[in-house]
Design an enzyme around this catalytic site. Sequence first.
Site, PDB file in Angstrom:
ATOM      1  CG  HIS A   1      -1.914  -1.029   1.323  1.00  0.00           C
ATOM      2  ND1 HIS A   1      -2.044  -1.835   2.427  1.00  0.00           N
ATOM      3  CD2 HIS A   1      -2.874  -1.435   0.447  1.00  0.00           C
ATOM      4  CE1 HIS A   1      -3.037  -2.690   2.235  1.00  0.00           C
ATOM      5  NE2 HIS A   1      -3.548  -2.475   1.034  1.00  0.00           N
TER       6      HIS A   1
ATOM      7  NE  ARG B   1      -2.256  -8.368  -4.329  1.00  0.00           N
ATOM      8  CZ  ARG B   1      -3.223  -8.131  -3.449  1.00  0.00           C
ATOM      9  NH1 ARG B   1      -3.106  -7.154  -2.612  1.00  0.00           N
ATOM     10  NH2 ARG B   1      -4.289  -8.893  -3.392  1.00  0.00           N
TER      11      ARG B   1
ATOM     12  CB  SER C   1      -4.378  -6.329   4.339  1.00  0.00           C
ATOM     13  OG  SER C   1      -3.951  -5.023   4.074  1.00  0.00           O
TER      14      SER C   1
END
Length: 158
Positions: A17, A90, A128
């Site tokens: 991030h 991604r 995450s």
Amino acid sequence: MTTVIYPGTFDPITNGHMDIIQRSAVLFSKVIVAVAKNPSKQPLFNLAERVELVQLSVVHLDNVEVIGFDDLLANVVKARQIDAIIRGVRTTMDFEYESQLAHLNRLLTNGVESLFLPPTEQWSYVSSTIVRDIFLHQGDVSRLVPAAVLRALEKRAK
């Protein structure tokens, strides 16, 4: 002045991030990192904690503002007169999902575009979810998260 918004749950914010935020801060006049309260997820950190962790992580970036929100992203975009939405992508699965959101957000905001930024190679595998999983299994996440997040995770583990 071009203002962009980078929304996410950031539970927790990762170096992936941070890569997107830092690169966006170079490209745009103002970057708003919008930390979402997502009722469909069970977060490790509550909204206030996540906002604080993002704030601590971006303190060195003068043109980055951090907000928490629990509204529809399109409403935040319109209220704050955002020029574009930044999304990190991604994988092809991310791209397919984000493409759907981009079309909906463009419709709901009367034309605000979503810009997709792939992470740099070193962070392309970090999410995450992966960080939380490693942490919950007592693994080392020190190279995957900002220092403030690592401290918060270590505190949580005690």
